[in-house]
Structures are given as C-alpha cells and as structure tokens.
Design an enzyme around this catalytic site. Structure first.
Site, mmCIF file in Angstrom:
data_model
loop_
_atom_site.group_PDB
_atom_site.id
_atom_site.type_symbol
_atom_site.label_atom_id
_atom_site.label_comp_id
_atom_site.label_asym_id
_atom_site.label_seq_id
_atom_site.Cartn_x
_atom_site.Cartn_y
_atom_site.Cartn_z
ATOM 1 N N GLU A 198 0.729 -1.198 0.107
ATOM 2 C CA GLU A 198 -0.081 0.003 -0.042
ATOM 3 C C GLU A 198 0.811 1.084 -0.031
ATOM 4 O O GLU A 198 1.940 1.266 0.680
ATOM 5 C CB GLU A 198 -0.917 0.022 1.351
ATOM 6 N N CYS A 258 2.610 8.414 2.142
ATOM 7 C CA CYS A 258 3.023 7.345 2.824
ATOM 8 C C CYS A 258 3.700 6.005 2.218
ATOM 9 O O CYS A 258 2.776 5.667 1.523
ATOM 10 C CB CYS A 258 2.010 7.158 3.958
ATOM 11 N N CYS A 277 4.662 -7.375 8.109
ATOM 12 C CA CYS A 277 5.531 -6.857 9.081
ATOM 13 C C CYS A 277 5.594 -7.811 10.289
ATOM 14 O O CYS A 277 4.764 -8.656 10.585
ATOM 15 C CB CYS A 277 5.134 -5.569 9.954
ATOM 16 N N CYS A 303 3.010 -5.372 16.180
ATOM 17 C CA CYS A 303 2.316 -4.500 17.154
ATOM 18 C C CYS A 303 0.426 -4.994 17.187
ATOM 19 O O CYS A 303 0.138 -5.288 16.206
ATOM 20 C CB CYS A 303 2.265 -3.278 16.823
ATOM 21 N N CYS A 319 -2.453 -3.280 15.026
ATOM 22 C CA CYS A 319 -2.019 -3.151 13.499
ATOM 23 C C CYS A 319 -2.327 -4.102 12.489
ATOM 24 O O CYS A 319 -1.854 -5.450 12.852
ATOM 25 C CB CYS A 319 -0.442 -2.895 13.418
ATOM 26 N N HIS A 342 3.511 5.210 21.381
ATOM 27 C CA HIS A 342 1.910 4.424 21.567
ATOM 28 C C HIS A 342 1.962 3.944 23.150
ATOM 29 O O HIS A 342 0.879 3.058 23.474
ATOM 30 C CB HIS A 342 1.769 3.417 20.742
ATOM 31 N N ASN A 376 -7.892 3.868 14.683
ATOM 32 C CA ASN A 376 -8.627 3.488 13.591
ATOM 33 C C ASN A 376 -8.945 1.868 13.665
ATOM 34 O O ASN A 376 -8.052 1.318 13.691
ATOM 35 C CB ASN A 376 -8.033 3.486 12.028
ATOM 36 N N CYS A 390 -3.001 1.299 8.775
ATOM 37 C CA CYS A 390 -1.935 0.534 8.149
ATOM 38 C C CYS A 390 -2.271 -0.952 7.748
ATOM 39 O O CYS A 390 -2.619 -1.744 8.488
ATOM 40 C CB CYS A 390 -0.840 0.720 9.438
HETATM 41 S S1 SF4 Z 1 2.554 -0.736 13.360
HETATM 42 FE FE1 SF4 Z 1 2.314 -2.279 12.214
HETATM 43 S S2 SF4 Z 1 3.593 -1.897 10.398
HETATM 44 FE FE2 SF4 Z 1 4.279 -0.532 11.915
HETATM 45 S S3 SF4 Z 1 6.046 -1.543 13.127
HETATM 46 FE FE3 SF4 Z 1 4.040 -2.355 14.113
HETATM 47 S S4 SF4 Z 1 3.227 -4.125 13.209
HETATM 48 FE FE4 SF4 Z 1 4.841 -3.181 11.769
#
Ligand code: SF4
Length: 370
Positions: A96, A117, A124, A128, A131, A238, A312, A355
């Site tokens: 994306e 972006c 990933c 997190c 996400c 965060h 979101n 994301c």
């Molecule tokens: S927010 Fe999502 S894309 Fe960013 S580092 Fe954490 S898991 Fe990876």
C-alpha cells in the site's frame, strides 16, 4: 527475507551502478543520465518511449531490467481526500501507498498540503497488537526498486488527476516512511531507495522533507543518526511506560524505554531537529491522564513533537478509539505544558486507511475466490 525477481528493477539503480553497468557494455557515461532522465523526469512508461537511445541499447535494457516493479491494482479514493494505492509486485504480493491531502489551514477545502506514505516490507514482523499489517506477519522485504516505484506510481496517479499539468513530486510537502513494515528492519534497501528519491538525477525530493518512522529498533536508530543525508525521525511510541508499551508493542521487550529514549535523544542532538513521537490513542489501553503526563515528561525531555492519532478500528482486533472528550483531555495535558502537539483529524477511515487494512482485505477476498 528476500525475493529474487526475474530481472532487477531499474528503479533500484543509482547513477553510479547504472553507469558501471553501461560502461561494461561499452556505453558512454552520459547514457546513464539520459536513461534516468526518462524514468524520473519524463516518466517514460515503456522502453520504446526512450526515443533518444539507440535501439540496441533499448533492447538490452528491456532484457536486463524491469522498468517498473510495482503495478497499480486499485486506487481507492476516499471522501476525505485520501488516496490509497494498492500495488502488486512481481510475485503477486500486495503493498500500500497512501496520498493524504490536508487543507493548509487545517479546516478549509484547499487540499494543498500533501503527504505520501510509503511501505518498506510486505507485511511486518513487529506484531504490534493494534496493527493490520502485523496480523499476518512478515512475508518479505521490499527491494530499493520496489520502494522507489511507489513514488513513481504516486506521480502517475497525480498525473491522472490533473491531466493537463504533469505533477511533480516536489509539489508534495512530505514523504513519510510509515506504511506497511518496519523500515529500519530493511535498512540497506531503505537507504538506497531514499538516496534515489533524494538525488538530483532521481526524484529530487529534499531529505529534510522525508521522515523515517520506526517502532524503536535502537541500534538502527543510532546508525540512521550517522547517515549523511539528514532524514527526519518519528518514533511509534504508543505507550509512555514500559508496562503499557510492552502490552501492545513486543519490540519494547528488546528495546525498553530506558534504551529507546536515549537513542532518540542522540539522533535529535546529532541532527538538531525535532523528532516526532507518534501516539495512537486506544480506549482503556493508553488514553489515561497518567499516560498523558508521562508522555508530556518524555516529550519535554526530548524536545519532541507529539502526534496523537485516534485509533482506526481494525476488523478482527478488539481495540477501540477513545471518545472525543477523552482525546481532547489527553491533548490538553501536553498543550498546557507547552509541548508541541497535534491531534490528528481522521484521514481515510472510509477506505481502510489504517496501516495494512486494504491489503489484508484484498488478500482475504483473493483467498476466498481461489
Ligand atoms: S505498526 Fe504495524 S507496520 Fe508498524 S511496526 Fe507495528 S506491526 Fe509493523
């Protein structure tokens, strides 16, 4: 995790590497500039467009390189002036790239502040908890050519919006490396791509308008601090305490705040520039006034800007966005202490702009149709 394409991407070559490859074929050095000029300035979409190159050279280029290693699958435009480009790579992986247009005055209809972006990995590994990109884990790193190709696709999308005036990347205010993936986990490809993005023979975009955002890989933050091009840094914080941060960001176990914050300070002092702390506000996780006060102290110590982002919702995840009153109360704690803070107005909610969500949705639809 690397992918070996049938041919390397031309968009991953620098002036030096292309000059060397051409010299090995007996071509003069000026040919490399000519070719890069076709790609980045004249935006050639095929080898045959490069009319001032000898036919034999065009044929060799076509045999040797992929001209553009990321193809547009979908451009989902939202009512709130965010474009989400879904791109497909040679191995059918999806990534994306997002264009965000924000009014200069923050409220009007003049969508003149534009940010791009970009992504650096397919999926990933950082996991997190909030996400969508982390949900399916890491598939692979992007090559430098695939990272650069995202910017060319943005140029094409902008050209399609304004067919009379060909848009220039320079008309964008910022590029943020904040899409899918942890950029600093794909360090070498990232730096090569940003070098091409910045170079006068490339896309000519100022390094100081490029922000690299990381979940907090401390050794790589220190390495980035030593890069000669002065990129900006944003930290996905965060959580203002280890307890809260570790709950939603596994990276905090390897690099707790006691290691992360001094590294950020080192970066900030070396570059003399304000670092941004990204803080996604999640209801009943990190939105208490105690967290706000801890964040205030961290931001004051680092002289950092704080970007508060109301969460979101992601399908399949339990987290929720706090009420507006709670968001405002959180921001006020920082504001009252003189911390530079923005509470981000939502962008792209109606196009799955959080994301990784559009990619995840499309991959699930593809699996269901298979
Ligand atoms: S927010 Fe999502 S894309 Fe960013 S580092 Fe954490 S898991 Fe990876």
């Amino acid at each position: 995790m690397k992918f070996s394409p049938a041919k390397p991407a031309l968009t991953g070559e620098t002036l030096e590497t292309l000059t060397a490859a051409l010299a090995a074929r007996g071509q003069p050095p000026f040919r490399a500039r000519q070719i890069l000029d076709w790609v980045y300035k004249k935006r050639a979409r095929s080898w045959d467009d490069m009319t001032n190159l000898p036919k034999a050279l065009r044929a060799w280029l076509a045999e040797t390189y992929a001209l553009l290693p990321a193809q547009l699958v979908l451009n989902r435009q939202s009512a709130d002036v965010t474009d989400k480009l879904l791109l497909e790579l040679e191995d059918k992986a999806l990534i994306e790239t997002v264009i965000i247009r924000v009014p200069q005055d923050g409220v009007g209809l003049d969508h003149s502040r534009k940010t791009i972006c970009i992504s650096t990995q397919v999926g990933c590994a950082m996991a997190c908890a909030f996400c969508a990109s982390g949900l399916a884990g890491l598939k692979r790193d992007l090559s430098a050519g695939e990272i650069v190709a995202q910017l060319l696709q943005v140029c094409y999308a902008e050209d399609a919006r304004t067919p009379r005036a060909r848009s220039e990347l320079a008309s964008f205010d910022n590029i943020v490396v904040m899409g899918m993936g942890e950029p600093l986990a794909n360090y070498d490809a990232l730096i090569r791509a940003l070098t091409i993005l910045n170079a006068e023979w490339g896309l000519g975009f100022g390094a100081r308008r490029i922000t690299v955002s990381t979940s907090g890989l401390v050794p790589k933050i220190l390495k980035l601090a030593d890069e000669p091009l002065g990129f900006r840094l944003a930290i996905s914080l965060h959580g203002a305490t280890d307890e809260v941060r570790a709950r939603i960001m596994p990276v905090n176990k390897a690099y707790p705040l006691a290691r992360l914050l001094p590294a950020v300070k080192t970066f900030s002092e070396k570059h003399g520039r304000m670092v941004t702390l990204e803080f996604i506000l999640i209801a009943d996780v990190n939105d208490s006034l105690e967290q706000a006060k801890k964040l205030r102290d961290i931001a004051q110590d680092l002289h950092a800007h704080v970007n508060l982002i109301p969460y979101n919702t992601v399908e399949g995840l339990p987290w929720k966005r706090p009420e507006v009153a709670r968001q405002l109360a959180f921001a006020e704690v920082l504001e009252r202490a003189g911390v530079s803070v923005t509470l981000r107005r939502e962008k792209g909610h109606d196009i799955n702009a959080a994301c990784g969500q559009l990619r995840l949705k499309t991959e699930r639809e593809r699996e269901a149709a298979a």
